[in-house]
Write a protein that holds these residues in place. Structure first.
Motif, PDB file in Angstrom:
ATOM      1  N   ALA A  20       0.812  -1.215   0.000  1.00 33.40           N
ATOM      2  CA  ALA A  20       0.000   0.000   0.000  1.00 33.40           C
ATOM      3  C   ALA A  20       0.850   1.272   0.000  1.00 33.40           C
ATOM      4  CB  ALA A  20      -0.947   0.003   1.197  1.00 33.40           C
ATOM      5  N   LEU A  21       1.958   1.273   0.732  1.00 35.28           N
ATOM      6  CA  LEU A  21       2.830   2.447   0.756  1.00 35.28           C
ATOM      7  C   LEU A  21       3.363   2.745  -0.635  1.00 35.28           C
ATOM      8  CD1 LEU A  21       4.422   4.696   2.163  1.00 35.28           C
ATOM      9  CD2 LEU A  21       6.207   3.004   2.667  1.00 35.28           C
ATOM     10  N   ALA A  22       3.788   1.694  -1.345  1.00 35.92           N
ATOM     11  CA  ALA A  22       4.290   1.887  -2.703  1.00 35.92           C
ATOM     12  C   ALA A  22       3.202   2.425  -3.619  1.00 35.92           C
ATOM     13  CB  ALA A  22       4.823   0.570  -3.250  1.00 35.92           C
ATOM     14  N   ILE A  23       1.991   1.906  -3.465  1.00 40.74           N
ATOM     15  CA  ILE A  23       0.873   2.353  -4.310  1.00 40.74           C
ATOM     16  C   ILE A  23       0.559   3.818  -4.046  1.00 40.74           C
ATOM     17  CG2 ILE A  23      -1.622   2.090  -4.644  1.00 40.74           C
ATOM     18  CD1 ILE A  23      -1.128  -0.950  -4.249  1.00 40.74           C
ATOM     19  N   GLU A  24       0.473   4.186  -2.778  1.00 38.23           N
ATOM     20  CA  GLU A  24       0.182   5.591  -2.448  1.00 38.23           C
ATOM     21  C   GLU A  24       1.288   6.500  -2.987  1.00 38.23           C
ATOM     22  OE1 GLU A  24      -0.221   8.598   1.375  1.00 38.23           O
ATOM     23  OE2 GLU A  24       0.696   6.625   1.601  1.00 38.23           O
ATOM     24  N   THR A  25       2.530   6.132  -2.745  1.00 41.82           N
ATOM     25  CA  THR A  25       3.663   6.951  -3.194  1.00 41.82           C
ATOM     26  C   THR A  25       3.654   7.111  -4.711  1.00 41.82           C
ATOM     27  OG1 THR A  25       5.007   6.199  -1.326  1.00 41.82           O
ATOM     28  CG2 THR A  25       6.173   7.159  -3.192  1.00 41.82           C
ATOM     29  N   TYR A  26       3.483   6.009  -5.410  1.00 42.65           N
ATOM     30  CA  TYR A  26       3.535   6.032  -6.875  1.00 42.65           C
ATOM     31  C   TYR A  26       2.422   6.906  -7.454  1.00 42.65           C
ATOM     32  CZ  TYR A  26       3.540   4.386 -11.714  1.00 42.65           C
ATOM     33  OH  TYR A  26       3.586   4.336 -13.085  1.00 42.65           O
ATOM     34  N   VAL A  41       0.448   9.165  -6.031  1.00 42.70           N
ATOM     35  CA  VAL A  41       0.507  10.581  -5.630  1.00 42.70           C
ATOM     36  C   VAL A  41       1.562  11.303  -6.460  1.00 42.70           C
ATOM     37  CG1 VAL A  41       1.248  12.146  -3.793  1.00 42.70           C
ATOM     38  CG2 VAL A  41      -0.412  10.355  -3.299  1.00 42.70           C
ATOM     39  N   GLN A  42       2.762  10.750  -6.502  1.00 42.03           N
ATOM     40  CA  GLN A  42       3.860  11.420  -7.184  1.00 42.03           C
ATOM     41  C   GLN A  42       3.673  11.461  -8.697  1.00 42.03           C
ATOM     42  OE1 GLN A  42       6.186  13.066  -5.660  1.00 42.03           O
ATOM     43  NE2 GLN A  42       5.780  12.379  -3.580  1.00 42.03           N
ATOM     44  N   ARG A  43       2.957  10.489  -9.231  1.00 42.18           N
ATOM     45  CA  ARG A  43       2.697  10.440 -10.666  1.00 42.18           C
ATOM     46  C   ARG A  43       1.456  11.250 -11.055  1.00 42.18           C
ATOM     47  NH1 ARG A  43       7.057   9.522 -13.631  1.00 42.18           N
ATOM     48  NH2 ARG A  43       7.245   7.431 -14.464  1.00 42.18           N
ATOM     49  N   HIS A  44       0.824  11.872 -10.065  1.00 41.50           N
ATOM     50  CA  HIS A  44      -0.389  12.669 -10.299  1.00 41.50           C
ATOM     51  C   HIS A  44      -1.482  11.824 -10.950  1.00 41.50           C
ATOM     52  CE1 HIS A  44       2.028  16.134  -9.226  1.00 41.50           C
ATOM     53  NE2 HIS A  44       2.915  15.764 -10.145  1.00 41.50           N
ATOM     54  N   ARG A  45      -1.628  10.608 -10.426  1.00 41.95           N
ATOM     55  CA  ARG A  45      -2.656   9.684 -10.901  1.00 41.95           C
ATOM     56  C   ARG A  45      -3.478   9.209  -9.713  1.00 41.95           C
ATOM     57  NH1 ARG A  45       1.131   5.685 -14.319  1.00 41.95           N
ATOM     58  NH2 ARG A  45      -0.737   4.376 -14.293  1.00 41.95           N
ATOM     59  N   ALA A  46      -3.896  10.176  -8.887  1.00 44.49           N
ATOM     60  CA  ALA A  46      -4.580   9.848  -7.638  1.00 44.49           C
ATOM     61  C   ALA A  46      -5.877   9.084  -7.868  1.00 44.49           C
ATOM     62  CB  ALA A  46      -4.855  11.127  -6.841  1.00 44.49           C
TER      63      ALA A  46
END
Length: 277
Positions: A153-159, A161-166
């Protein structure tokens, strides 16, 4: 027809496979664990394949070598080999376990690099193996492996959010939220963690109502102090953005008290320096 084309591909693949050395035939079937392309390190660590074997399979046209040192099999060939591999369930489970371990270790390292400032290089590497990371996620969902879902889940949230694909990230996390049961103690804290992470993605989309911390009570019930801190942080952020400054201050102060309780210097600094606190 399409079905006759598939049949001829299978027949040709089987004929060509039988011309391989016995050990190369076994190695080739192990590669069917990869849903898409893969690199040499993954072939070695997941499928136990050395470079010489991989080169022979490339020469035999079972595996194609593309740019950046990425290897790929034709989808119909992979399907055929996957069926053969599935007929050996013990071998398949062992391969899948090694596959998951390999890509989880890789993903953890890349997320650490993203959060450490090497975003461009790390995101490029994540994008290359996105199909492989998604395969780990799908298997964790299918098996309802709560600890593994939490780790991912941490990787998914980070990816996302940072990729602007919320928006996409919200949907991905919802898949895990749907399979977890808040009534099961072993799921409770993980479900709370996923809801908080999904809340941060909702916040990015300006969905303040959806970002409300449904996960916070679950984290408290699970005695997850660090998770509760993150939930309080989210709740304080939502309150601040919706002009409820007293509530925002209250939530950040609660988070600060928890940080002091668990002795987290990083979190103490984070909440002490919060402009609302």
């Amino acid at each position: 027809s399409r079905s006759s084309g598939r049949s001829s591909t299978r027949e040709a693949s089987n004929t060509a496979r039988m011309l391989l050395r016995p050990d190369d035939r076994e190695a080739l079937e192990r590669l069917a664990v990869f849903p898409g392309d893969f690199d040499r390190a993954a072939a070695r660590e997941v499928a136990g394949m050395d470079l010489a074997t991989l080169a022979r399979l490339v020469d035999a046209s079972f595996v194609a070598l593309g740019g950046g040192g990425r290897y790929r099999m034709h989808p119909l060939v992979r399907q055929y080999l996957g069926e053969r591999l599935a007929a050996r369930p013990d071998d398949l489970r062992e391969l899948e376990a090694g596959y998951d371990a390999h890509y989880l270790t890789r993903l953890d390292r890349l997320v650490t690099e993203v959060r450490g400032g090497r975003q461009k290089e790390a995101f490029a590497a994540i994008d290359l193996d996105l199909d492989n990371f998604r395969a780990v996620w799908r298997r964790a969902l299918a098996n309802v492996e709560a600890p593994l879902l939490s780790r991912l889940a941490l990787a998914i949230e980070t990816y996302y959010v940072q990729r602007h694909r919320a928006r996409e990230g919200v949907d991905v996390l919802q898949g895990a939220i749907d399979v977890l049961d808040a009534e099961r103690p072993e799921h409770r804290g993980v479900l709370g963690d996923l809801l908080v992470k999904q809340g941060w993605l909702h916040l990015r989309l300006g969905r303040y109502d959806e970002a409300a911390v449904r996960g916070l009570p679950l984290l408290r019930a699970a005695s997850d102090a660090r998770g509760a801190m993150e939930g309080l942080n989210l709740q304080g952020s939502v309150a601040g953005l919706t002009s409820r400054l007293d509530l925002s201050k209250e939530r950040f102060e609660e988070a600060l008290a928890l940080a002091r309780e668990v002795g987290s210097d990083a979190m103490i600094a984070r909440y002490t320096n919060n402009p609302v606190s």
